[in-house]
Motif scaffolding. Structure first.
Motif, PDB file in Angstrom:
ATOM      1  N   THR A 284       0.829  -1.207   0.000  1.00 25.80           N
ATOM      2  CA  THR A 284       0.000   0.000   0.000  1.00 25.80           C
ATOM      3  C   THR A 284       0.864   1.257   0.000  1.00 25.80           C
ATOM      4  O   THR A 284       0.613   2.189  -0.765  1.00 25.80           O
ATOM      5  CB  THR A 284      -0.932   0.000   1.228  1.00 25.80           C
ATOM      6  N   ILE A 285       1.881   1.269   0.828  1.00 27.27           N
ATOM      7  CA  ILE A 285       2.771   2.428   0.875  1.00 27.27           C
ATOM      8  C   ILE A 285       3.485   2.601  -0.461  1.00 27.27           C
ATOM      9  O   ILE A 285       3.593   3.709  -0.990  1.00 27.27           O
ATOM     10  CB  ILE A 285       3.778   2.293   2.035  1.00 27.27           C
ATOM     11  N   GLY A 286       3.971   1.493  -1.014  1.00 30.97           N
ATOM     12  CA  GLY A 286       4.630   1.560  -2.317  1.00 30.97           C
ATOM     13  C   GLY A 286       3.706   2.092  -3.392  1.00 30.97           C
ATOM     14  O   GLY A 286       4.089   2.926  -4.223  1.00 30.97           O
ATOM     15  N   PHE A 287       2.463   1.628  -3.380  1.00 32.79           N
ATOM     16  CA  PHE A 287       1.486   2.096  -4.361  1.00 32.79           C
ATOM     17  C   PHE A 287       1.219   3.590  -4.195  1.00 32.79           C
ATOM     18  O   PHE A 287       1.239   4.352  -5.165  1.00 32.79           O
ATOM     19  CB  PHE A 287       0.181   1.310  -4.205  1.00 32.79           C
ATOM     20  N   LEU A 288       1.005   4.012  -2.946  1.00 31.85           N
ATOM     21  CA  LEU A 288       0.707   5.422  -2.707  1.00 31.85           C
ATOM     22  C   LEU A 288       1.882   6.328  -3.051  1.00 31.85           C
ATOM     23  O   LEU A 288       1.694   7.392  -3.648  1.00 31.85           O
ATOM     24  CB  LEU A 288       0.288   5.635  -1.247  1.00 31.85           C
ATOM     25  N   VAL A 289       3.083   5.924  -2.696  1.00 34.61           N
ATOM     26  CA  VAL A 289       4.262   6.726  -3.015  1.00 34.61           C
ATOM     27  C   VAL A 289       4.428   6.816  -4.531  1.00 34.61           C
ATOM     28  O   VAL A 289       4.686   7.889  -5.077  1.00 34.61           O
ATOM     29  CB  VAL A 289       5.522   6.150  -2.340  1.00 34.61           C
ATOM     30  N   GLY A 290       4.274   5.719  -5.200  1.00 35.72           N
ATOM     31  CA  GLY A 290       4.378   5.724  -6.661  1.00 35.72           C
ATOM     32  C   GLY A 290       3.310   6.578  -7.305  1.00 35.72           C
ATOM     33  O   GLY A 290       3.574   7.346  -8.235  1.00 35.72           O
ATOM     34  N   TRP A 291       2.108   6.481  -6.808  1.00 35.88           N
ATOM     35  CA  TRP A 291       0.999   7.252  -7.379  1.00 35.88           C
ATOM     36  C   TRP A 291       1.183   8.742  -7.125  1.00 35.88           C
ATOM     37  O   TRP A 291       1.022   9.562  -8.017  1.00 35.88           O
ATOM     38  CB  TRP A 291      -0.325   6.771  -6.775  1.00 35.88           C
TER      39      TRP A 291
ATOM     40  N   PRO B 103       0.789  -0.855 -18.251  1.00 37.63           N
ATOM     41  CA  PRO B 103       1.190  -1.992 -17.417  1.00 37.63           C
ATOM     42  C   PRO B 103       2.695  -1.978 -17.167  1.00 37.63           C
ATOM     43  O   PRO B 103       3.484  -1.728 -18.066  1.00 37.63           O
ATOM     44  CB  PRO B 103       0.770  -3.208 -18.234  1.00 37.63           C
ATOM     45  N   ALA B 104       3.046  -2.206 -15.901  1.00 39.96           N
ATOM     46  CA  ALA B 104       4.455  -2.201 -15.517  1.00 39.96           C
ATOM     47  C   ALA B 104       5.111  -3.500 -15.989  1.00 39.96           C
ATOM     48  O   ALA B 104       4.557  -4.585 -15.804  1.00 39.96           O
ATOM     49  CB  ALA B 104       4.586  -2.077 -14.014  1.00 39.96           C
ATOM     50  N   PRO B 105       6.294  -3.403 -16.596  1.00 37.40           N
ATOM     51  CA  PRO B 105       6.921  -4.603 -17.123  1.00 37.40           C
ATOM     52  C   PRO B 105       7.612  -5.474 -16.060  1.00 37.40           C
ATOM     53  O   PRO B 105       7.873  -6.637 -16.314  1.00 37.40           O
ATOM     54  CB  PRO B 105       7.960  -4.057 -18.104  1.00 37.40           C
ATOM     55  N   TYR B 106       7.904  -4.941 -14.874  1.00 41.61           N
ATOM     56  CA  TYR B 106       8.599  -5.704 -13.844  1.00 41.61           C
ATOM     57  C   TYR B 106       7.675  -5.910 -12.644  1.00 41.61           C
ATOM     58  O   TYR B 106       7.069  -4.975 -12.147  1.00 41.61           O
ATOM     59  CB  TYR B 106       9.875  -4.974 -13.406  1.00 41.61           C
ATOM     60  N   ARG B 107       7.633  -7.173 -12.153  1.00 43.79           N
ATOM     61  CA  ARG B 107       6.754  -7.531 -11.035  1.00 43.79           C
ATOM     62  C   ARG B 107       7.566  -8.255  -9.966  1.00 43.79           C
ATOM     63  O   ARG B 107       8.415  -9.063 -10.282  1.00 43.79           O
ATOM     64  CB  ARG B 107       5.639  -8.479 -11.498  1.00 43.79           C
ATOM     65  N   VAL B 108       7.253  -7.916  -8.708  1.00 43.17           N
ATOM     66  CA  VAL B 108       7.853  -8.630  -7.568  1.00 43.17           C
ATOM     67  C   VAL B 108       6.695  -9.293  -6.827  1.00 43.17           C
ATOM     68  O   VAL B 108       5.777  -8.617  -6.376  1.00 43.17           O
ATOM     69  CB  VAL B 108       8.613  -7.671  -6.620  1.00 43.17           C
ATOM     70  N   GLU B 109       6.766 -10.629  -6.743  1.00 39.27           N
ATOM     71  CA  GLU B 109       5.719 -11.368  -6.040  1.00 39.27           C
ATOM     72  C   GLU B 109       6.125 -11.554  -4.577  1.00 39.27           C
ATOM     73  O   GLU B 109       7.268 -11.905  -4.283  1.00 39.27           O
ATOM     74  CB  GLU B 109       5.494 -12.734  -6.683  1.00 39.27           C
ATOM     75  N   ILE B 110       5.182 -11.338  -3.681  1.00 47.18           N
ATOM     76  CA  ILE B 110       5.417 -11.520  -2.245  1.00 47.18           C
ATOM     77  C   ILE B 110       4.701 -12.797  -1.843  1.00 47.18           C
ATOM     78  O   ILE B 110       3.487 -12.923  -2.017  1.00 47.18           O
ATOM     79  CB  ILE B 110       4.905 -10.314  -1.441  1.00 47.18           C
ATOM     80  N   LEU B 111       5.481 -13.750  -1.318  1.00 43.02           N
ATOM     81  CA  LEU B 111       4.968 -15.076  -0.998  1.00 43.02           C
ATOM     82  C   LEU B 111       4.855 -15.248   0.512  1.00 43.02           C
ATOM     83  O   LEU B 111       5.633 -14.686   1.277  1.00 43.02           O
ATOM     84  CB  LEU B 111       5.904 -16.157  -1.554  1.00 43.02           C
ATOM     85  N   ASP B 112       3.894 -16.086   0.932  1.00 48.69           N
ATOM     86  CA  ASP B 112       3.803 -16.413   2.356  1.00 48.69           C
ATOM     87  C   ASP B 112       4.694 -17.617   2.645  1.00 48.69           C
ATOM     88  O   ASP B 112       5.428 -18.090   1.760  1.00 48.69           O
ATOM     89  CB  ASP B 112       2.349 -16.660   2.778  1.00 48.69           C
TER      90      ASP B 112
ATOM     91  N   GLU C  66       2.580 -19.468  -1.254  1.00 50.02           N
ATOM     92  CA  GLU C  66       1.435 -18.888  -1.950  1.00 50.02           C
ATOM     93  C   GLU C  66       1.689 -17.398  -2.189  1.00 50.02           C
ATOM     94  O   GLU C  66       2.247 -16.715  -1.343  1.00 50.02           O
ATOM     95  CB  GLU C  66       0.166 -19.058  -1.111  1.00 50.02           C
ATOM     96  N   VAL C  67       1.257 -16.901  -3.346  1.00 47.48           N
ATOM     97  CA  VAL C  67       1.424 -15.487  -3.665  1.00 47.48           C
ATOM     98  C   VAL C  67       0.421 -14.686  -2.845  1.00 47.48           C
ATOM     99  O   VAL C  67      -0.778 -14.903  -2.930  1.00 47.48           O
ATOM    100  CB  VAL C  67       1.212 -15.231  -5.177  1.00 47.48           C
ATOM    101  N   MET C  68       0.943 -13.773  -2.014  1.00 49.62           N
ATOM    102  CA  MET C  68       0.076 -12.920  -1.204  1.00 49.62           C
ATOM    103  C   MET C  68      -0.193 -11.598  -1.915  1.00 49.62           C
ATOM    104  O   MET C  68      -1.266 -11.037  -1.791  1.00 49.62           O
ATOM    105  CB  MET C  68       0.719 -12.631   0.158  1.00 49.62           C
ATOM    106  N   ALA C  69       0.815 -11.096  -2.660  1.00 52.19           N
ATOM    107  CA  ALA C  69       0.665  -9.815  -3.325  1.00 52.19           C
ATOM    108  C   ALA C  69       1.688  -9.717  -4.452  1.00 52.19           C
ATOM    109  O   ALA C  69       2.677 -10.451  -4.480  1.00 52.19           O
ATOM    110  CB  ALA C  69       0.876  -8.675  -2.339  1.00 52.19           C
ATOM    111  N   VAL C  70       1.429  -8.783  -5.366  1.00 52.73           N
ATOM    112  CA  VAL C  70       2.345  -8.522  -6.472  1.00 52.73           C
ATOM    113  C   VAL C  70       2.574  -7.022  -6.529  1.00 52.73           C
ATOM    114  O   VAL C  70       1.625  -6.239  -6.538  1.00 52.73           O
ATOM    115  CB  VAL C  70       1.762  -9.029  -7.811  1.00 52.73           C
ATOM    116  N   GLN C  71       3.839  -6.632  -6.548  1.00 53.90           N
ATOM    117  CA  GLN C  71       4.198  -5.221  -6.671  1.00 53.90           C
ATOM    118  C   GLN C  71       4.816  -5.031  -8.048  1.00 53.90           C
ATOM    119  O   GLN C  71       5.715  -5.767  -8.440  1.00 53.90           O
ATOM    120  CB  GLN C  71       5.192  -4.825  -5.570  1.00 53.90           C
ATOM    121  N   LYS C  72       4.327  -4.050  -8.777  1.00 52.72           N
ATOM    122  CA  LYS C  72       4.793  -3.811 -10.145  1.00 52.72           C
ATOM    123  C   LYS C  72       5.692  -2.585 -10.184  1.00 52.72           C
ATOM    124  O   LYS C  72       5.478  -1.624  -9.465  1.00 52.72           O
ATOM    125  CB  LYS C  72       3.593  -3.613 -11.067  1.00 52.72           C
TER     126      LYS C  72
END
Length: 185
Positions: free
Chosen positions: A109-116, A130-139, A143-149
């Motif tokens: 959320t912080i990353g999204f808000l700062v980027g926005w 669409p962002a070409p680079y993605r970082v997946e956050i796993l538990d 399991e993928v919990m979130a994806v940051q682009k």
């Protein structure tokens, strides 16, 4: 003098312990002999001994009335204590997993808000590509919990490194491995 007017001395804790040891056959023969002499001359002490004996008989009868006797009661009590410990341990693990999930969500959320905010200056221009680079956050189970682009590989690597450092610090904090780097304020 009437029986109700005979002065009675109170039973002391040491006397009760002595009577308990007597009932458990833990006294030496000399101690037993001295106690028997006291019992013959002290009606209060004799009454306390009879009370302790009747309490023991009552407990023994109660334990026999329970399924399995005294050993089963003790076994059930220990199993209940073990069950409580196991539930407490599972709860601690659940709370730890929840903390990781909440921290990851907050970072995203912080990353999204700062980027926005940085990209739009706080104004909404909804024209995102669409962002070409993605970082997946796993538990912990993978399991993928979130994806940051990210728009650049450098930003994606920086985020991934920051997240990894944060996770290491959190793990050390949870395990009590905190170190002070500086005593200056």
């Amino acid at each position: 003098m009437h029986n109700s007017q005979i002065p009675t001395s109170p039973i002391e804790d040491g006397d009760i312990e002595l009577l308990e040891a007597f009932l458990d056959d833990e006294l030496t023969p000399a101690q037993s002999l001295l106690l028997r002499d006291r019992l013959a001359s002290e009606p209060n002490l004799t009454g306390e001994l009879e009370k302790l004996q009747s309490e023991r008989k009552l407990r023994a009868t109660m334990f026999l009335g329970l399924e399995g006797g005294e050993e089963a009661v003790v076994e059930r009590a220990f199993s209940k204590i073990h069950d409580v410990d196991a539930r407490k341990q599972r709860r601690v693990q659940q709370v730890r997993r929840l903390r990781y999930a909440m921290a990851a969500a907050a970072l995203i959320t912080i990353g999204f808000l700062v980027g926005w905010m940085g990209a739009t200056g706080g104004k909404s221009n909804v024209s995102a590509s669409p962002a070409p680079y993605r970082v997946e956050i796993l538990d912990e189970s993978g399991e993928v919990m979130a994806v940051q682009k990210f728009q650049s590989l450098e930003k994606a690597r920086e985020f991934s490194n920051d997240l990894q450092q944060w996770q290491i610090r959190q793990e050390r904090l949870l395990n009590g491995q905190v170190t002070v780097h500086s005593a200056k304020y």
